[in-house]
Scaffold this motif. Structure first.
Motif, short mmCIF file in Angstrom:
data_model
loop_
_atom_site.label_atom_id
_atom_site.label_comp_id
_atom_site.label_asym_id
_atom_site.label_seq_id
_atom_site.Cartn_x
_atom_site.Cartn_y
_atom_site.Cartn_z
N ASP A 261 -33.52 -4.55 -84.58
CA ASP A 261 -34.42 -4.51 -83.43
C ASP A 261 -33.75 -3.99 -82.16
N GLY A 262 -32.50 -3.62 -82.21
CA GLY A 262 -31.80 -3.20 -81.01
C GLY A 262 -31.50 -1.71 -81.02
N LEU A 263 -31.00 -1.22 -79.89
CA LEU A 263 -30.56 0.17 -79.75
C LEU A 263 -29.17 0.17 -79.15
N PRO A 264 -28.17 0.72 -79.82
CA PRO A 264 -28.27 1.31 -81.16
C PRO A 264 -28.39 0.24 -82.25
N SER A 265 -28.77 0.67 -83.48
CA SER A 265 -29.02 -0.29 -84.55
C SER A 265 -27.73 -0.83 -85.15
N TRP A 266 -26.62 -0.08 -85.06
CA TRP A 266 -25.34 -0.53 -85.59
C TRP A 266 -24.30 -0.49 -84.47
N VAL A 267 -23.58 -1.59 -84.29
CA VAL A 267 -22.63 -1.71 -83.19
C VAL A 267 -21.31 -2.22 -83.75
N THR A 268 -20.22 -1.55 -83.36
CA THR A 268 -18.87 -2.02 -83.66
C THR A 268 -18.30 -2.66 -82.40
N PRO A 269 -17.95 -3.94 -82.43
CA PRO A 269 -17.44 -4.61 -81.22
C PRO A 269 -16.18 -3.90 -80.71
N GLY A 270 -16.10 -3.74 -79.41
CA GLY A 270 -14.93 -3.14 -78.79
C GLY A 270 -14.87 -3.45 -77.31
N VAL A 271 -13.71 -3.17 -76.69
CA VAL A 271 -13.54 -3.44 -75.26
C VAL A 271 -12.93 -2.21 -74.61
N PHE A 272 -13.25 -2.03 -73.34
CA PHE A 272 -12.65 -1.01 -72.49
C PHE A 272 -11.81 -1.75 -71.45
N GLU A 273 -10.48 -1.48 -71.41
CA GLU A 273 -9.61 -2.27 -70.57
C GLU A 273 -8.65 -1.39 -69.78
N ARG A 274 -8.08 -2.02 -68.76
CA ARG A 274 -7.11 -1.36 -67.90
C ARG A 274 -5.70 -1.64 -68.43
N THR A 275 -4.89 -0.59 -68.46
CA THR A 275 -3.52 -0.75 -68.99
C THR A 275 -2.45 -0.63 -67.93
#
Length: 405
Positions: free
Chosen positions: A389-403
């Motif tokens: 029921d969501g968009l997008p239908s398939w999601v891979t968990p991830g993070v955007f971070e400062r290095t």
């Protein structure tokens, strides 16, 4: 009434009527097992099973036949309505008859023609008529060798075979131009093609050698044989191409996958892809091993010659890395806008919008991650979440971070 056969438009004689009724009587008995009533074909396989059960019981009963009670006992697993309907149809078409034609007859016998007709239909179901064509060609070959056969009989046989081959070639062309699923279902019709062509050409030559005056009928037969050969080869070529390099006809063709992708709902698509892991880490290979594998692999096309080198000396690589400061600053601004003072943010939260805007954000974050001068990175997990029921239908968990600073 005098015979009038051979005169076009003349009324039929008594002999003509009798011959026609005899032919119709044989047809009725042959296909009585497949009739729902006197003028329609069955649409339920159970009705054919009733007829086959009755004919098998008559074969075991012998010359005494079966009574109505015995027939009902043999077909006891079928309902009374189904049994009575089938018995009425078989009696009406002549497949089941009284032992003696007298009133109040209690015992019945089955027609041999009906049993043979049902056996013929069963063979047709196995290979779509291939075995019957082999039998027909072998029988015609024996008839041509018989000294009692006349030219008229040979002409009728050649015309019948030509008609059969034309219809066969038309059906194969239709299958070739249709869906690959239907062609795979009818694949048995392509078995033994070369043997059938060889037998047909031998029969054609035998007829022409014995009766040279039948050259026109033999010409039509030869044209029909060649048309069948071309159609069967085209159908076999498409069937072979659909199987791919594996030559495995049990694998689903690409057309089936495309049809499923167009017609399936989001829930069905999510169910198919549930459990798959995308963007898995690739194994590490030495560059020299990759180069060796590419050079030793089979080539589908000949290698193209290298272009001529320039006569001027090569100055080598430039020291300028070619970086674009304006592009780097834009990407830095995008990263800071996404983080909003934080050190990390979930990518899934950034994609909770319409997909057109979300994919632009994902593309910018990927560019920021790949830029060597920017202190940011994308980190993905190994899981995959399906959200019908969501968009997008398939999601891979991830993070955007400062290095870095």
């Amino acid at each position: 009434m005098s015979p009038t056969s051979g005169n076009a438009g003349a009324p039929a004689s008594l002999d003509d009527v009798l011959v026609g009724e005899a032919v119709l009587g044989v047809y009725r008995q042959m296909f009585a097992a497949l009739a729902r009533d006197s003028g329609a074909v069955v649409d339920d396989p159970e009705l054919v099973d009733v007829a086959e059960t009755l004919l098998a019981a008559f074969a075991d009963a012998g010359e005494e036949g079966l009574s109505r009670e015995q027939m009902r006992y043999v077909c006891r697993r079928y309902s009374t309505e189904v049994f009575e309907n089938r018995l009425r149809v078989l009696k009406g078409l002549g497949a089941v008859r009284e032992v003696f034609p007298k009133p109040n007859q209690l015992r019945y016998r089955a027609s041999f023609t009906s049993v043979v007709g049902l056996m013929f239909v069963r063979r047709m179901m196995l290979d779509g008529g291939q075995s019957e064509m082999h039998r027909l060609l072998a029988l015609e070959q024996l008839n041509v060798a018989d000294p009692r056969m006349t030219a008229a009989q040979a002409r009728a046989g050649a015309e019948g075979l030509a008609r059969a081959f034309r219809l066969w070639s038309v059906e194969l062309l239709t299958l070739t131009n249709g869906t690959i699923e239907e062609l795979r279902e009818q694949a048995p019709k392509l078995w033994g093609t070369e043997e059938i062509l060889l037998r047909a050409e031998r029969l054609h030559g035998a007829i022409l050698r014995r009766w040279p005056e039948l050259d026109r009928a033999c010409t039509d037969l030869r044209a029909a044989i060649y048309a069948y050969g071309d159609a069967s080869r085209r159908a076999a070529a498409r069937l072979s191409d659909s199987a791919g390099m594996t030559r495995n006809l049990t694998l689903l063709p690409p057309e089936t996958w495309r049809t499923f992708a167009r017609t399936a709902s989001r829930e069905e698509l999510a169910g198919v892809l549930d459990g798959f892991v995308f963007d898995a880490p690739a194994p590490w290979h030495e560059p020299s091993a990759v180069v060796t594998a590419v050079e030793d692999g089979p080539r589908t096309t000949p290698p193209r010659p290298a272009p001529p080198r320039a006569s001027v000396p090569d100055p080598g690589l430039s020291d300028d890395p070619g970086g674009d400061a304006a592009a780097a600053e834009r990407l830095r601004a995008v990263a800071e806008q996404v983080l909003r003072g934080r050190d990390r943010v979930a990518v899934e939260d950034l994609l909770a919008q319409d997909w057109v805007a979300a994919r632009r954000v994902l593309a910018d974050l990927s560019s920021v991650h790949l830029h060597p001068e920017l202190p940011y990175r994308l980190v993905w997990s190994d899981g995959l979440a399906a959200r019908p029921d969501g968009l997008p239908s398939w999601v891979t968990p991830g993070v955007f971070e400062r290095t870095g600073p």
